[in-house]
Write an enzyme that holds these catalytic residues in place. Structure first.
Site, PDB file in Angstrom:
ATOM      1  N   CYS A  79       0.841  -1.200   0.000  1.00 19.55           N
ATOM      2  CA  CYS A  79       0.000   0.000   0.000  1.00 19.55           C
ATOM      3  C   CYS A  79       0.882   1.259   0.000  1.00 19.55           C
ATOM      4  CB  CYS A  79      -0.983  -0.026   1.159  1.00 19.55           C
ATOM      5  SG  CYS A  79      -2.358   1.137   1.002  1.00 19.55           S
ATOM      6  N   HIS A 202      -3.216  -5.129   1.495  1.00 16.38           N
ATOM      7  CA  HIS A 202      -2.610  -5.395   2.807  1.00 16.38           C
ATOM      8  C   HIS A 202      -2.636  -6.884   3.153  1.00 16.38           C
ATOM      9  CE1 HIS A 202      -2.381  -1.197   4.448  1.00 16.38           C
ATOM     10  NE2 HIS A 202      -3.324  -0.989   3.541  1.00 16.38           N
ATOM     11  N   GLU A 204      -0.875  -8.357   5.263  1.00 16.49           N
ATOM     12  CA  GLU A 204      -0.626  -8.481   6.712  1.00 16.49           C
ATOM     13  C   GLU A 204      -1.906  -8.414   7.531  1.00 16.49           C
ATOM     14  OE1 GLU A 204      -0.584  -4.039   6.011  1.00 16.49           O
ATOM     15  OE2 GLU A 204      -0.045  -5.861   4.911  1.00 16.49           O
TER      16      GLU A 204
END
Length: 255
Positions: A79, A202, A204
């Site tokens: 991002c 994202h 994560e």
């Protein structure tokens, strides 16, 4: 042991460190230039890119980050981190922001809109699936997300996402009508170029660690070429071949 650094100025750095921990790899927070000397690879997380850039400038991190990239060390930007790594960014706030560069692409900041327009989508990821196994799709979490409009000839596209043609045209820097037809209805959201990896979403923030595993194997391949390697704790990361060319390379950036 070679450690994985995670730039910890702002954003989702804790989530990246947690994902690495699930793979048995230690991630360390990076806030100052000297700390980069202790890591073999680096993740630049998602967050507010302008804020991150101001903090990086305050800590005089940009010269060290550029040198890290120039040395061929693996870097993954998610991002806002993708924006950092891009050679060119459009759609920025007045005055723009400083970039690390190295990734031959043009990124549109906040291509998908504001915070309330954030969304999740299943992304086809054939290269990731071929390397890491699992489903042929990945749950992409897009939060005020950028998109890649153009890439250079050395950039491998790993994932793209369909959009309405008028949205793409309004944000695109493409000038030729023929090229508009070829590029309409999809934008690029994941790429690799040598030691650099970029995702507009994202990973994560999901339970799926395949992108982190892909990056670790990529980093291990690069490190082996320099007679070093990332050491995982209780995890056999295996070996990794060179990236496949299953997905098309998008049109080159015109100088």
């Amino acid at each position: 042991m070679a450690l994985v650094g995670v730039l910890a100025l702002q954003g989702s750095f804790n989530e990246h460190i947690a994902a690495l921990r699930r793979l048995g790899v230690k991630g360390v927070e990076i806030r100052k230039p000297a700390q980069l000397d202790s890591v073999a690879s680096l993740i630049i997380p998602g967050g507010e890119s302008t804020t991150m850039a101001k903090l990086a400038e305050y800590h005089n991190l940009f010269p060290a980050l550029r040198e890290f990239v120039k040395m061929g060390k693996p870097v993954w930007g998610t991002c806002a981190g993708l924006i950092f790594l891009a050679n060119k960014a459009v759609g920025q706030k007045t005055g723009g922001q400083e970039l690390v560069g190295g990734l031959d692409c043009t990124v549109h900041r906040n291509f998908f809109g504001s915070q309330i327009q954030s969304f999740e989508a299943e992304l086809p990821v054939p290269v990731l699936a071929s390397k890491e196994g699992g489903p042929e799709t990945f749950p992409g979490v897009f939060i005020r997300a950028p998109a890649i409009l153009e890439v250079g000839p050395e950039v491998q596209v790993l994932a793209d996402y369909p959009v309405l043609a008028d949205v793409l045209d309004s944000n695109s820097t493409i000038e030729s009508p023929e090229e508009k037809i070829q590029s309409e209805k999809k934008v690029i959201v994941a790429v690799r170029q040598g030691n650099l990896l970029g995702t507009a979403f994202h990973p994560e923030l999901t339970a799926d660690t395949r992108w982190h595993s892909y990056f670790l194997k990529m980093a291990n391949d690069v490190a082996e070429g320099a007679s070093t390697s990332i050491i995982a704790v209780g995890v056999d990361l295996g070996s990794n071949n060179q990236p496949r060319n299953d997905l098309p390379i998008y049109r080159s950036i015109k100088n």
